[in-house]
Design a protein around this motif. Structure first.
Motif, PDB file in Angstrom:
ATOM      1  N   UNK A 122      -0.307  61.091  25.386  1.00 44.16           N
ATOM      2  CA  UNK A 122      -1.335  60.043  25.483  1.00 44.16           C
ATOM      3  C   UNK A 122      -2.462  60.249  24.481  1.00 44.16           C
ATOM      4  N   UNK A 123      -2.161  60.944  23.388  1.00 44.40           N
ATOM      5  CA  UNK A 123      -3.186  61.194  22.366  1.00 44.40           C
ATOM      6  C   UNK A 123      -3.511  59.899  21.608  1.00 44.40           C
ATOM      7  N   UNK A 124      -4.801  59.558  21.429  1.00 45.29           N
ATOM      8  CA  UNK A 124      -5.157  58.352  20.662  1.00 45.29           C
ATOM      9  C   UNK A 124      -4.647  58.442  19.223  1.00 45.29           C
ATOM     10  N   UNK A 125      -4.309  57.256  18.664  1.00 41.60           N
ATOM     11  CA  UNK A 125      -3.652  57.192  17.353  1.00 41.60           C
ATOM     12  C   UNK A 125      -4.396  57.923  16.233  1.00 41.60           C
ATOM     13  N   UNK A 126      -5.719  57.701  16.163  1.00 41.13           N
ATOM     14  CA  UNK A 126      -6.482  58.311  15.066  1.00 41.13           C
ATOM     15  C   UNK A 126      -6.470  59.833  15.176  1.00 41.13           C
ATOM     16  N   UNK A 127      -6.429  60.326  16.384  1.00 39.51           N
ATOM     17  CA  UNK A 127      -6.385  61.788  16.554  1.00 39.51           C
ATOM     18  C   UNK A 127      -5.027  62.366  16.164  1.00 39.51           C
ATOM     19  N   UNK A 128      -3.984  61.548  16.324  1.00 40.60           N
ATOM     20  CA  UNK A 128      -2.647  62.004  15.937  1.00 40.60           C
ATOM     21  C   UNK A 128      -2.618  62.327  14.451  1.00 40.60           C
ATOM     22  N   UNK A 129      -3.154  61.403  13.652  1.00 39.50           N
ATOM     23  CA  UNK A 129      -3.208  61.603  12.197  1.00 39.50           C
ATOM     24  C   UNK A 129      -3.933  62.881  11.834  1.00 39.50           C
ATOM     25  N   UNK A 130      -5.044  63.083  12.484  1.00 38.59           N
ATOM     26  CA  UNK A 130      -5.844  64.286  12.215  1.00 38.59           C
ATOM     27  C   UNK A 130      -5.078  65.560  12.569  1.00 38.59           C
ATOM     28  N   UNK A 131      -4.446  65.500  13.720  1.00 43.42           N
ATOM     29  CA  UNK A 131      -3.717  66.679  14.206  1.00 43.42           C
ATOM     30  C   UNK A 131      -2.530  67.019  13.294  1.00 43.42           C
ATOM     31  N   UNK A 132      -1.811  65.977  12.863  1.00 40.70           N
ATOM     32  CA  UNK A 132      -0.668  66.215  11.966  1.00 40.70           C
ATOM     33  C   UNK A 132      -1.171  66.843  10.664  1.00 40.70           C
ATOM     34  N   UNK A 133      -2.280  66.301  10.161  1.00 43.49           N
ATOM     35  CA  UNK A 133      -2.863  66.825   8.928  1.00 43.49           C
ATOM     36  C   UNK A 133      -3.218  68.315   9.090  1.00 43.49           C
ATOM     37  N   UNK A 134      -3.791  68.624  10.229  1.00 45.54           N
ATOM     38  CA  UNK A 134      -4.175  70.005  10.520  1.00 45.54           C
ATOM     39  C   UNK A 134      -2.936  70.916  10.547  1.00 45.54           C
ATOM     40  N   UNK A 135      -1.871  70.429  11.139  1.00 51.66           N
ATOM     41  CA  UNK A 135      -0.626  71.210  11.220  1.00 51.66           C
ATOM     42  C   UNK A 135       0.003  71.372   9.836  1.00 51.66           C
ATOM     43  N   UNK A 136      -0.063  70.317   9.017  1.00 51.15           N
ATOM     44  CA  UNK A 136       0.472  70.386   7.648  1.00 51.15           C
ATOM     45  C   UNK A 136      -0.284  71.442   6.841  1.00 51.15           C
ATOM     46  N   UNK A 137      -1.608  71.460   7.063  1.00 48.53           N
ATOM     47  CA  UNK A 137      -2.444  72.440   6.355  1.00 48.53           C
ATOM     48  C   UNK A 137      -2.094  73.853   6.808  1.00 48.53           C
ATOM     49  N   UNK A 138      -1.983  74.016   8.107  1.00 45.71           N
ATOM     50  CA  UNK A 138      -1.705  75.328   8.694  1.00 45.71           C
ATOM     51  C   UNK A 138      -0.397  75.916   8.168  1.00 45.71           C
ATOM     52  N   UNK A 139       0.588  75.054   8.000  1.00 48.49           N
ATOM     53  CA  UNK A 139       1.909  75.539   7.590  1.00 48.49           C
ATOM     54  C   UNK A 139       2.149  75.306   6.087  1.00 48.49           C
ATOM     55  N   UNK A 140       1.111  74.942   5.376  1.00 51.42           N
ATOM     56  CA  UNK A 140       1.147  74.718   3.919  1.00 51.42           C
ATOM     57  C   UNK A 140       2.258  73.735   3.521  1.00 51.42           C
ATOM     58  N   UNK A 141       2.273  72.607   4.190  1.00 52.14           N
ATOM     59  CA  UNK A 141       3.316  71.610   3.932  1.00 52.14           C
ATOM     60  C   UNK A 141       2.734  70.288   3.451  1.00 52.14           C
ATOM     61  N   UNK A 142       1.433  70.297   3.105  1.00 51.07           N
ATOM     62  CA  UNK A 142       0.771  69.016   2.794  1.00 51.07           C
ATOM     63  C   UNK A 142       1.520  68.191   1.754  1.00 51.07           C
ATOM     64  N   UNK A 143       2.021  68.863   0.702  1.00 47.74           N
ATOM     65  CA  UNK A 143       2.646  68.074  -0.363  1.00 47.74           C
ATOM     66  C   UNK A 143       4.061  67.603  -0.005  1.00 47.74           C
ATOM     67  N   UNK A 144       4.568  68.028   1.140  1.00 47.71           N
ATOM     68  CA  UNK A 144       5.930  67.618   1.523  1.00 47.71           C
ATOM     69  C   UNK A 144       5.930  66.568   2.637  1.00 47.71           C
ATOM     70  N   UNK A 145       4.747  66.085   2.992  1.00 43.24           N
ATOM     71  CA  UNK A 145       4.610  65.216   4.182  1.00 43.24           C
ATOM     72  C   UNK A 145       5.563  64.029   4.180  1.00 43.24           C
TER      73      UNK A 145
END
Ligand code: ATP
Length: 379
Positions: A122-145
């Motif tokens: 039930x996470x709000x949509x805008x928070x989903x984007x933020x969270x995914x971004x945070x996870x991409x950063x954490x796992x160094x996958x930003x350029x592979x999104x």
């Protein structure tokens, strides 16, 4: 605080007031008449990276599956964060499990794979984007999104699976052979990444692995299992340096076992008669022993010195002949047959170049070690 290594001071299991995140209380799991987990008690603390080790079929996966909620105990209780989890279905537990196969959706991008679970919550949509971004950063996958799983490497896929597992911020992440699909070098690199990510998120990790070195590298504590029981639970150094049994000593790394009757000669020292007509071995131990109790003196190969002459200064000196040499570049392992017939492994680091090495096949050599170089075991 900057100079203290958090890895060193983190030891909640030594604090009697610490409250465990997970508590197994007399848990037994039976499949028909077969007992897969046998009256097991275990505490795992918040922030731990806990490894389960043991031979195939010893019950590691069953233990994990009970935590995840895919199996229920036949007897006993499992507590997670103060709650008895028995009535809680898998999808309602603050637990996630990452499988060896990763099970990524091939038709979804990396971004969508990570967002998948969040969209169903039930996470709000805008928070989903933020969270995914945070996870991409954490796992160094930003350029592979935007890429699909088949457009990235095995190591990167592993990181996507990890990002997806952590996206919903579980209290507990279960990892079943998480690096099994990676080759040795990548596996070692990824172990450090995994430790880094675990530390950054503070999530409690429980890992099942067949690879002892991997468990030793990543874990705060290791549990060695056999036939549904915990044989020893300790830090990697504890498991290696002070195993509680021949089983554990033998399971982790290589070890030489000298079997014999022990005789106490002082408060902290015993003599072990291990072969007729040979001087007894000497070992430091405070273990309570019966007269002439059968013991096993476990000595790691790297604690044994190889020399051409008897060193005359170490508590234990035995003679033998080199029958085998395993050259591993940085170290060599010498397999030496003692006069008693027993084979003993000794390991030496190769400081010199190969051509100037001191020992070769058929050499008569002395093996020596100190009275504190091994542990005296009674089982
Ligand atoms: P591996 O390292 O091979 O994965 P493991 O330590 O994870 O082994 P488990 O999968 O936990 O072992 O299995 C423990 C024992 O329980 C095995 O003997 C297995 O055959 C048995 N077992 C597991 N699941 C079931 C089941 N659903 N029905 C019957 N027996 C089972």
């Amino acid at each position: 605080m900057a100079e203290t290594n958090p890895q060193k001071v983190f030891a909640p299991w030594e604090d009697p007031t610490a409250v465990p995140l997970i508590r197994f209380e007399a848990v037994t799991k039976k499949f028909g008449t077969f007992t897969a987990i046998d009256n097991l008690n275990l505490k795992i603390y918040r922030g731990e990276f806990f490894a389960l080790l043991g031979p195939s079929g010893c019950g590691k996966t069953t233990l994990m599956r009970m935590l995840a909620g895919f199996e229920t105990p036949s007897e006993g209780a499992i507590w997670l964060d103060g709650q008895n989890v028995a009535p809680i279905p898998p999808n309602k537990r603050p637990v996630n499990m990452m499988f060896q196969s990763y099970a990524l959706f091939p038709h979804l991008s990396v971004w969508e794979n990570i967002a998948f679970g969040l969209k169903r919550s039930d996470m709000p949509k805008d928070q989903i984007g933020e969270r995914v971004q945070e996870m991409l950063r954490l796992t160094r996958l930003e350029q592979f999104a935007k890429r699909k799983p088949h457009q990235i490497s095995g190591g990167q896929r592993q990181r996507v699976a990890l990002a997806r597992s952590l996206a919903k911020a579980p209290k507990l992440l279960l990892l079943d052979e998480p690096l099994g699909a990676l080759d040795k070098k990548l596996r070692q690199e990824t172990q450090f990444e995994l430790m880094d990510i675990q530390e950054k998120t503070g999530t409690t990790f429980v890992i099942v692995t067949h690879d002892q070195e991997e468990a030793m590298t990543v874990a705060t504590r290791v549990a060695v299992m056999d036939h549904g029981k915990l044989i020893q639970v300790a830090t990697p150094a504890g498991i290696y340096e002070t195993p509680n049994s021949v089983y554990v000593a033998d399971f982790i790394g290589e070890v030489n076992i000298f079997e014999g009757a022990a005789r106490r000669i002082s408060d902290d020292m015993v003599e072990i008669d291990y072969a007729e007509g040979k001087a007894p071995l000497r070992a430091v131990t405070s273990e309570a022993l019966a007269p002439a109790q059968k013991v096993f003196f476990a000595v790691r190969p790297e604690k044994i010195l190889v020399s051409h002459q008897p060193p005359h200064e170490r508590a234990n000196e035995v003679k033998g002949k080199i029958v085998d040499i395993a050259y591993l570049g940085n170290i060599s392992t010498y397999r030496v047959r003692l006069e008693t017939g027993q084979m003993v492994s000794a390991q030496m680091t190769n400081a010199k170049r190969l051509a100037r090495r001191d020992f070769t096949w058929e050499d008569e050599v002395w093996l020596s070690w100190t009275e504190t170089a091994g542990v005296v075991l009674t089982r």
